[in-house]
Structure formats: C-alpha cells, structure tokens
Scaffold this motif. Structure first.
Motif, short mmCIF file in Angstrom:
data_model
loop_
_atom_site.label_atom_id
_atom_site.label_comp_id
_atom_site.label_asym_id
_atom_site.label_seq_id
_atom_site.Cartn_x
_atom_site.Cartn_y
_atom_site.Cartn_z
N MET A 1 -30.20 -3.79 -23.62
CA MET A 1 -29.87 -3.13 -22.35
C MET A 1 -31.15 -2.96 -21.53
SD MET A 1 -28.25 0.68 -22.07
CE MET A 1 -29.80 1.58 -22.03
N ARG A 2 -31.04 -3.29 -20.25
CA ARG A 2 -32.19 -3.07 -19.35
C ARG A 2 -31.99 -1.75 -18.62
NH1 ARG A 2 -31.25 -8.50 -18.92
NH2 ARG A 2 -29.56 -8.04 -17.48
N PHE A 3 -32.99 -0.89 -18.68
CA PHE A 3 -32.92 0.38 -17.97
C PHE A 3 -33.91 0.24 -16.82
CE2 PHE A 3 -33.93 4.92 -17.44
CZ PHE A 3 -32.66 5.45 -17.46
N VAL A 4 -33.37 0.17 -15.59
CA VAL A 4 -34.20 -0.18 -14.44
C VAL A 4 -34.32 1.01 -13.49
CG1 VAL A 4 -34.46 -1.73 -12.46
CG2 VAL A 4 -33.47 -2.59 -14.59
N LEU A 5 -35.54 1.46 -13.29
CA LEU A 5 -35.79 2.56 -12.33
C LEU A 5 -36.23 1.94 -11.01
CD1 LEU A 5 -36.43 5.56 -11.55
CD2 LEU A 5 -38.73 5.16 -12.51
N THR A 6 -35.64 2.44 -9.92
CA THR A 6 -36.10 1.97 -8.61
C THR A 6 -36.32 3.16 -7.69
OG1 THR A 6 -35.66 0.51 -6.74
CG2 THR A 6 -33.75 1.57 -7.71
N ASP A 7 -37.27 3.02 -6.77
CA ASP A 7 -37.39 4.08 -5.76
C ASP A 7 -36.85 3.58 -4.42
OD1 ASP A 7 -39.45 2.46 -5.03
OD2 ASP A 7 -41.05 3.93 -5.37
N GLN A 8 -36.24 2.36 -4.47
CA GLN A 8 -35.53 1.82 -3.31
C GLN A 8 -34.14 2.45 -3.27
OE1 GLN A 8 -34.81 -2.41 -3.69
NE2 GLN A 8 -35.36 -2.58 -1.54
N ASN A 9 -33.40 2.18 -2.20
CA ASN A 9 -31.99 2.57 -2.18
C ASN A 9 -31.25 1.76 -3.26
OD1 ASN A 9 -29.14 2.02 -1.37
ND2 ASN A 9 -29.66 3.50 0.22
N LEU A 10 -30.59 2.47 -4.19
CA LEU A 10 -29.92 1.80 -5.31
C LEU A 10 -28.88 0.77 -4.83
CD1 LEU A 10 -31.06 4.00 -7.21
CD2 LEU A 10 -28.81 4.18 -8.23
N GLY A 11 -28.14 1.18 -3.80
CA GLY A 11 -27.08 0.31 -3.28
C GLY A 11 -27.64 -0.98 -2.71
N GLN A 12 -28.78 -0.88 -2.02
CA GLN A 12 -29.37 -2.08 -1.43
C GLN A 12 -29.91 -2.99 -2.54
OE1 GLN A 12 -29.08 -2.83 1.87
NE2 GLN A 12 -29.73 -4.82 1.07
N LEU B 1 -34.53 12.63 -19.53
CA LEU B 1 -34.99 11.69 -20.57
C LEU B 1 -36.10 12.37 -21.37
CD1 LEU B 1 -35.15 8.35 -18.54
CD2 LEU B 1 -33.36 9.11 -20.10
N SER B 2 -36.33 11.90 -22.59
CA SER B 2 -37.38 12.50 -23.42
C SER B 2 -38.75 12.28 -22.77
CB SER B 2 -37.39 11.85 -24.80
OG SER B 2 -37.81 10.50 -24.67
N ALA B 3 -39.71 13.10 -23.16
CA ALA B 3 -41.06 12.97 -22.60
C ALA B 3 -41.61 11.58 -22.89
CB ALA B 3 -41.96 14.04 -23.20
N ALA B 4 -41.28 11.04 -24.08
CA ALA B 4 -41.80 9.71 -24.45
C ALA B 4 -41.25 8.63 -23.51
CB ALA B 4 -41.41 9.39 -25.90
N THR B 5 -39.96 8.68 -23.20
CA THR B 5 -39.36 7.67 -22.31
C THR B 5 -39.93 7.83 -20.90
OG1 THR B 5 -37.37 7.78 -23.64
CG2 THR B 5 -37.19 6.64 -21.54
N GLN B 6 -40.06 9.08 -20.47
CA GLN B 6 -40.60 9.31 -19.12
C GLN B 6 -42.02 8.78 -19.01
OE1 GLN B 6 -39.43 12.27 -16.70
NE2 GLN B 6 -37.94 13.26 -18.02
N GLU B 7 -42.77 8.92 -20.09
CA GLU B 7 -44.15 8.44 -20.10
C GLU B 7 -44.17 6.90 -20.00
OE1 GLU B 7 -46.87 9.78 -19.66
OE2 GLU B 7 -48.35 8.33 -20.42
N LYS B 8 -43.26 6.25 -20.72
CA LYS B 8 -43.19 4.78 -20.65
C LYS B 8 -42.90 4.33 -19.22
CE LYS B 8 -41.40 3.98 -25.28
NZ LYS B 8 -40.14 3.83 -25.98
N LEU B 9 -41.99 5.01 -18.56
CA LEU B 9 -41.65 4.65 -17.18
C LEU B 9 -42.84 4.89 -16.26
CD1 LEU B 9 -38.01 6.07 -16.98
CD2 LEU B 9 -38.66 3.68 -16.72
N ARG B 10 -43.55 5.99 -16.52
CA ARG B 10 -44.71 6.33 -15.68
C ARG B 10 -45.78 5.24 -15.79
NH1 ARG B 10 -49.46 8.19 -15.61
NH2 ARG B 10 -49.64 8.34 -17.87
N VAL B 11 -46.01 4.78 -17.01
CA VAL B 11 -47.03 3.74 -17.23
C VAL B 11 -46.62 2.43 -16.54
CG1 VAL B 11 -48.07 2.29 -19.03
CG2 VAL B 11 -47.88 4.77 -19.38
N LEU B 12 -45.34 2.06 -16.68
CA LEU B 12 -44.85 0.82 -16.03
C LEU B 12 -45.09 0.88 -14.52
CD1 LEU B 12 -41.37 0.16 -17.70
CD2 LEU B 12 -43.39 -1.30 -17.80
#
Ligand code: GLP
Length: 270
Positions: free
Chosen positions: A1-12, A245-256
C-alpha cells in the motif's frame, strides 16, 4: 500500500492522476476504461478537476464505463442528496460520458437483492474495475461497508450505523429523521477486486481511521484496513488526516518531505 501525503489540493492531485491513467490506458470501444466512483464531500474537488480537464480537452470519457459505490435505499433519484443526483451535478452533466456506460445502484428497485446481484454481474461483464476511487468514513467505513463487514463481501443491502447517519445529517438539514437508514453498497471484496484503488482522505476527523490503517494489522472492525492486503492501493492524505499517526511514522514523513521539499507529494510504502 502506498501512503501518499500531499500539501496540494487532494482533489486536484487525484484528478491529474486519473486523467493520466485514462490517457495511458487509451480506451477504445472494444477496450473501455472501467472506473469505480465514490460520493461524499472529500471528492467534490476531484470531480471539479475532472470536469475542468474535460473542458480543456485533456481527457475524454467517451470510452469510460463507471460504477458508483453506493446509493441510499428509498430516497427518490430526484432528491438532491441521492447519489444519483450528486453524480450528475458534480460530474456526469459536464462531461462526454455515454449515459449507457454509467451504472448507479437503484435504491428504489422492487427487488433490492436482485439489484445487487445484477450489479456484480454488470461489473464482471465489463471485465472488472480498472481503478476504484473512494473516500473513507470516520469509523473507517469503505463505501457503506460498516465495521464488522467481511473483507470478502459483495454488493449488498446495509443498515447504516448511528455514526454514519449522524455524519450524513449535514446533507439533510441536520435532521437525523430525514437521513435514510439503509443503503445498497458494493462489498469490500468488490472494491479490493479492482486492479487499482485510490482513496482520498482529508482532515482530522479521519485521523483515527488512518492510525488504524497504518499502525495496526487489518481488521474487519475498520473496513479501510482491507486495503493493506491490496497489491496496488494508494491512500492520498492531507496533514490533518496524519495527526494521529505514531511519532515514528510522522518522523518518516517529515524526513521524506525535508529531503524533497519541491515535490508535490511524498510516498511511504507500508
Ligand atoms: C459516505 C459514503 C462513503 C464516503 C463517506 C465519506 O458515507 N458512502 O463512500 O467515503 O461518505 O464522506 P466525506 O468525504 O463527506 O467525509
């Protein structure tokens, strides 16, 4: 599963993704692109993006077949909050789709069980679903599959839970007595049979469901977790949806994000 974070408009983001998928598939009369479609507040922007792409001739829906996820039982088609009305208002009235390629469950059919069986047959007849789009309920429901629904479920009739009725009351003048209590819905198995699934998740109200999806093993108590087992599923989220989300997952997203701040989205493989 891909968990994709965006700061764009999700719909766009989703509309661009879908347009590219359809164009790359290059559908023809003999090889149509079969799309599964959701309703709800989250995906309104996605439909606006698809209408704009059609308007700008970036995509055509002539060779696209659609199957909607769900529909209320006993709500007239003409009611503005029926999913039939929602879909026409937000998408079908503005694009070049052939009306005979549009499928929406009929919650007023004389035999609802037969209506569900017919729907499954129609999906199979069209070769299965290429890309199923969706949203998620606060309790993790997928389409109208409430907690406890087996992952193998097919299209069926459901009673809505109190939490779903309360969440949807905003569309019915905040009057709980006006919200339909039953619906027809594709099953979880109907969704996970699609060759690809893309789910849009926006805001803190969905954060608890995202924590369960990412941090806990799949369980029927949280239907969206069925996607953990899917070979080609993308969950597109905004920051609000990541709040629990757990601190560990949030940290992974922050690094990415820190590594590639110029990107429009950041992907964690889960
Ligand atoms: C309804 C639909 C679901 C949808 C959910 C979320 O319950 N049956 O398919 O995912 O709403 O809606 P919203 O995007 O408005 O939060």
């Amino acid at each position: 599963m891909r968990f994709v974070l965006t700061d764009q408009n999700l719909g766009q983001w989703a509309a661009d993704y879908i347009v590219e998928k359809i164009n790359r598939f290059a559908p023809t009369a003999d090889k149509k692109f079969v799309l599964g479609l959701p309703t709800g507040g989250t995906v309104v922007d996605m439909y606006a993006g698809l209408c704009a792409a059609y308007e700008q001739r970036k995509v055509s829906f002539k060779q696209v077949v659609t199957f909607n996820m769900d529909e209320y039982v006993s709500l007239p088609k003409t009611h503005p909050e029926s999913y039939y009305a929602y879909m026409h208002r937000n998408l079908f009235d503005h694009i070049d789709i052939d009306p005979s390629n549009v499928h929406i469950l009929n919650g007023n059919a004389p035999h609802l069980e037969q209506e569900c069986e017919k729907y499954e047959r129609a999906i199979a007849f069209n070769g299965g679903i290429e890309l199923f789009l969706g949203g998620v309920g606060r309790n993790g429901h997928l389409a109208f599959n409430e907690p406890g629904t087996p992952f193998s479920s097919r299209t069926h009739r459901v009673a809505l839970t109190k939490s779903t009725i309360e969440a949807n009351a905003r569309f019915f003048e905040n009057d709980l007595s006006k919200v339909p209590t039953e619906a027809l819905t594709v099953g979880i198995g109907t969704v996970t049979d699609a060759r690809e699934v893309l789910i849009l998740v926006k805001g803190e109200k969905k954060a608890a469901a995202m924590r369960r999806l990412v941090e806990e093993p799949p369980t029927v108590d949280c239907p969206i977790t069925a996607l953990r087992n899917h070979p080609n599923a993308t969950i597109l989220v905004d920051e609000g949806a990541c709040k629990e989300l757990s601190a560990a997952t949030q940290e992974k997203l922050r690094v990415l994000r820190e590594r590639a701040p110029e990107q429009k989205s950041w992907t964690l493989e889960i």
